[in-house]
Motif scaffolding. Sequence first.
Motif, PDB file in Angstrom:
ATOM      1  N   SER A  28      -1.558   2.687 -12.141  1.00  0.00           N
ATOM      2  CA  SER A  28      -0.142   2.501 -11.804  1.00  0.00           C
ATOM      3  C   SER A  28       0.546   1.551 -12.770  1.00  0.00           C
ATOM      4  CB  SER A  28      -0.006   1.958 -10.369  1.00  0.00           C
ATOM      5  OG  SER A  28      -0.491   2.877  -9.422  1.00  0.00           O
ATOM      6  N   TYR A  60       1.175   5.229  -1.872  1.00  0.00           N
ATOM      7  CA  TYR A  60       0.572   6.241  -2.738  1.00  0.00           C
ATOM      8  C   TYR A  60       1.489   7.455  -2.777  1.00  0.00           C
ATOM      9  CZ  TYR A  60      -2.680   9.668  -4.672  1.00  0.00           C
ATOM     10  OH  TYR A  60      -3.269  10.623  -5.459  1.00  0.00           O
ATOM     11  N   LYS A  65      -6.912   4.734  -3.751  1.00  0.00           N
ATOM     12  CA  LYS A  65      -7.592   3.923  -2.728  1.00  0.00           C
ATOM     13  C   LYS A  65      -7.885   2.518  -3.259  1.00  0.00           C
ATOM     14  CE  LYS A  65      -9.692   8.010  -0.633  1.00  0.00           C
ATOM     15  NZ  LYS A  65     -10.951   8.698  -0.244  1.00  0.00           N
ATOM     16  N   THR A  66      -6.890   1.899  -3.837  1.00  0.00           N
ATOM     17  CA  THR A  66      -7.048   0.566  -4.418  1.00  0.00           C
ATOM     18  C   THR A  66      -7.292  -0.468  -3.330  1.00  0.00           C
ATOM     19  OG1 THR A  66      -5.479   1.229  -6.125  1.00  0.00           O
ATOM     20  CG2 THR A  66      -6.005  -1.123  -5.960  1.00  0.00           C
ATOM     21  N   ASN A  85      -9.596  -8.438 -11.496  1.00  0.00           N
ATOM     22  CA  ASN A  85      -9.188  -7.756 -10.269  1.00  0.00           C
ATOM     23  C   ASN A  85      -8.588  -6.380 -10.523  1.00  0.00           C
ATOM     24  OD1 ASN A  85      -9.906  -9.973  -8.578  1.00  0.00           O
ATOM     25  ND2 ASN A  85      -8.018 -11.004  -9.168  1.00  0.00           N
ATOM     26  N   TRP A  86      -8.966  -5.742 -11.616  1.00  0.00           N
ATOM     27  CA  TRP A  86      -8.485  -4.391 -11.882  1.00  0.00           C
ATOM     28  C   TRP A  86      -9.257  -3.370 -11.048  1.00  0.00           C
ATOM     29  CZ3 TRP A  86      -4.011  -3.954 -13.860  1.00  0.00           C
ATOM     30  CH2 TRP A  86      -3.580  -4.688 -14.984  1.00  0.00           C
ATOM     31  N   TYR A  87      -8.535  -2.336 -10.597  1.00  0.00           N
ATOM     32  CA  TYR A  87      -9.176  -1.164  -9.999  1.00  0.00           C
ATOM     33  C   TYR A  87      -8.882   0.006 -10.926  1.00  0.00           C
ATOM     34  CZ  TYR A  87     -10.252   2.628  -6.764  1.00  0.00           C
ATOM     35  OH  TYR A  87     -10.784   3.757  -6.175  1.00  0.00           O
ATOM     36  N   ARG A 140       0.842  -1.195   0.000  1.00  0.00           N
ATOM     37  CA  ARG A 140       0.000   0.000   0.000  1.00  0.00           C
ATOM     38  C   ARG A 140       0.877   1.245   0.000  1.00  0.00           C
ATOM     39  NH1 ARG A 140      -5.357  -1.046   1.199  1.00  0.00           N
ATOM     40  NH2 ARG A 140      -5.598   1.031   0.281  1.00  0.00           N
ATOM     41  N   SER A 184      -8.564   6.573  -9.777  1.00  0.00           N
ATOM     42  CA  SER A 184      -7.322   7.348  -9.780  1.00  0.00           C
ATOM     43  C   SER A 184      -7.107   8.064  -8.453  1.00  0.00           C
ATOM     44  CB  SER A 184      -7.350   8.372 -10.919  1.00  0.00           C
ATOM     45  OG  SER A 184      -8.470   9.239 -10.790  1.00  0.00           O
ATOM     46  N   LYS A 218      -7.167  -5.896  -5.319  1.00  0.00           N
ATOM     47  CA  LYS A 218      -7.225  -5.397  -6.683  1.00  0.00           C
ATOM     48  C   LYS A 218      -5.847  -4.925  -7.145  1.00  0.00           C
ATOM     49  CE  LYS A 218     -11.800  -5.669  -6.989  1.00  0.00           C
ATOM     50  NZ  LYS A 218     -12.494  -6.573  -7.933  1.00  0.00           N
ATOM     51  N   TYR A 219      -5.683  -4.852  -8.465  1.00  0.00           N
ATOM     52  CA  TYR A 219      -4.489  -4.275  -9.071  1.00  0.00           C
ATOM     53  C   TYR A 219      -4.826  -2.874  -9.584  1.00  0.00           C
ATOM     54  CZ  TYR A 219      -2.602  -9.027  -9.133  1.00  0.00           C
ATOM     55  OH  TYR A 219      -2.156 -10.276  -8.775  1.00  0.00           O
ATOM     56  N   ASP A 220      -3.998  -1.905  -9.246  1.00  0.00           N
ATOM     57  CA  ASP A 220      -4.233  -0.530  -9.649  1.00  0.00           C
ATOM     58  C   ASP A 220      -3.855  -0.356 -11.126  1.00  0.00           C
ATOM     59  OD1 ASP A 220      -4.841   2.296  -8.539  1.00  0.00           O
ATOM     60  OD2 ASP A 220      -3.031   2.573  -9.739  1.00  0.00           O
TER      61      ASP A 220
END
Length: 217
Positions: free
Chosen positions: A186, A45, A176-177, A168-170, A43, A173, A181-183
């Motif tokens: 990014s 950011y 707050k993924t 599992n995509w997020y 995590r 923007s 999930k995969y951001d």
Amino acid sequence: MKKIFLALVLFSITTISFPQKKWQKERIKIEPPICYGSNKVSRTYVEPPYELLNRLKSTGQQNANIIVNYDADFEEDTQAKAAFEAAVQIWEGLLSSTVPIYLYAYWDELDDNVLGSCSSWDFYENLDFLQQKNTYYSGALVEKMQGKEITDAATPDIVARFNKSNKNWYFGSDGKTPIDKYDFLSVVLHEIGHGLGYMSMSLGDTVKHIGGYGYIK
């Protein structure tokens, strides 16, 4: 010894004038690096730099033009396309080039553990105006240094593929993924960096390796 040219910072330097010489293009095809998914959760950011936020707010401050050609599946997935566009806009605010960068984006069915891949369509070496010999330069970087197109708009500078089968995509923007999930933003930012020339390479006697994938020249 050949090595990948990592000085992508040249995108932010004023184009140098080189003597006009007749030169031969030496193109190299390289298998793209592949981004694999992982069960490890990290995590982190990072806020965009203040300078970039100011550029994004002003339509007159665009420093580079990345023109994306989406395939039909990407066009239909509005969430994925919006996140991709956000990543492109960030790169446009960080780079500086008077030559358009043509990027082809594909929303494909890839292997389950693959998130995506991206690479320069061609790499070049030993052109007269390049600063280092026996060194691979991405197509977009060569065009930046030359100050003009070396391929036309029908030929991509960068080709990117992302896995539409991944559930599992997020696509947000906001940073707050969820942990499961995969951001996507990014991942796209990272992969476009490969397309611009950020890659690693090790060499053997006959087999060259870029991003972990070998080819024989």
